[in-house]
Design an enzyme around this catalytic site. Structure first.
Site, PDB file in Angstrom:
ATOM      1  N   TYR A 155       0.830  -1.207   0.000  1.00 32.67           N
ATOM      2  CA  TYR A 155       0.000   0.000   0.000  1.00 32.67           C
ATOM      3  C   TYR A 155       0.863   1.255   0.000  1.00 32.67           C
ATOM      4  O   TYR A 155       0.491   2.272  -0.574  1.00 32.67           O
ATOM      5  CB  TYR A 155      -0.955  -0.028   1.196  1.00 32.67           C
ATOM      6  N   LYS A 162      -3.597   8.533   2.493  1.00 36.56           N
ATOM      7  CA  LYS A 162      -4.870   8.354   3.191  1.00 36.56           C
ATOM      8  C   LYS A 162      -4.793   8.901   4.612  1.00 36.56           C
ATOM      9  O   LYS A 162      -5.795   9.401   5.150  1.00 36.56           O
ATOM     10  CB  LYS A 162      -5.270   6.880   3.211  1.00 36.56           C
TER      11      LYS A 162
END
Length: 267
Positions: A155, A162
């Site tokens: 990720y 995020k």
């Protein structure tokens, strides 16, 4: 009458019929919301148009979320036809797929800035330009992921982006709170979407989540759309600046993603 009867808004980020934003749009349509969809390119338009028609959405408006003038045009066109905006769903993110593997410190400056612009700042820009069009009591929703809170395999830069998005949600909630406008984030667990297909070993992540979450299953579009309906409707009138997790309870487990067993043993 549905929970969204009389409410009008914009859905941003539908790519196909597996998109989280599409699941939300379907659920909102069931509850009598009036909507317009944004799209970024003609390729996306061709995919989204039949979906829009299937639930009675008439307006598809082109918008590049990384361009202020394009965002302004989207909002102006919506206001001209529908009046004030009651809700916005922002489901937009992007990173170079190659930079989601390997070590995070190898992230390039170019991809970091581009990913931050599209995946995080675009929500702030949307709020900035929508300010004068938002109805009192409006609700805005964006999407995040557990990788903002914990290191998740493959990720990388998106986890950092995020995290910035989640901080933005809190600051925006304060900025708009005096007008009773709510800003929230929805953190969905692993779902088979077009965006998720860019993450290496996603099948492995799905299996790990299924075996280790309290509900012993993966998150579904119905799970996500139901939570979104709650956050966009008046049922959540006292909730703002929050990150609501819809992930089969995985985030409460306190386990490390790297501890998962060999995926071949999970078939």
């Amino acid at each position: 009458m549905g929970l969204m009867s009389g409410k009008k808004g914009i859905i941003m980020g539908i790519a196909n019929d597996k998109s989280l934003a599409w699941g939300v749009a379907q659920r909102l349509a069931e509850h009598d919301a009036r909507m317009a969809f944004s799209y970024q390119s003609e390729t996306i338009h061709k995919r989204v148009e039949p979906l829009a028609q299937s639930i009675g959405v008439e307006d598809l408006i082109e918008c590049d979320a990384a361009d202020d003038e394009s965002i302004k045009l989207l909002l102006t066109k919506f206001k001209e036809k529908y009046g004030e905006i009651d809700f916005i769903v922002h489901a937009i993110a992007f990173s170079d797929k190659k930079e989601l593997t390997g070590k995070y410190f190898n992230t390039s400056r170019r991809n970091f800035l581009n990913a931050m612009d599209v995946s995080c700042y675009s929500f702030t820009a949307l709020c900035q330009h929508a300010d004068k069009y938002l109805a009192d009591g409006a609700s805005l929703l964006t999407f995040t992921y557990l990788g903002a809170e914990r290191v998740m395999p493959n990720y990388n830069v998106m986890g950092v982006i995020k995290a910035a998005l989640e901080a933005s949600i809190k600051y925006l909630a304060v900025d708009f709170g005096a007008r009773n406008i709510r800003i929230n984030g929805l953190s969905a667990g692993p779902v088979k979407t077009l965006a998720a297909s860019g993450i290496d070993d996603f099948r492995y992540i799905l299996k790990w989540n299924q075996y280790n979450s309290p509900l012993k299953r993966n998150t579904t579009l119905d799970d996500v759309s139901g939570a979104a309906l709650f956050l966009l409707s008046d049922l959540s009138s006292g909730i703002t600046g929050e990150i609501v997790h819809v992930d089969s309870g995985y985030h409460v487990m306190g386990m490390k993603a790297i501890d998962a067993p060999d995926v071949s043993a999970l078939d």
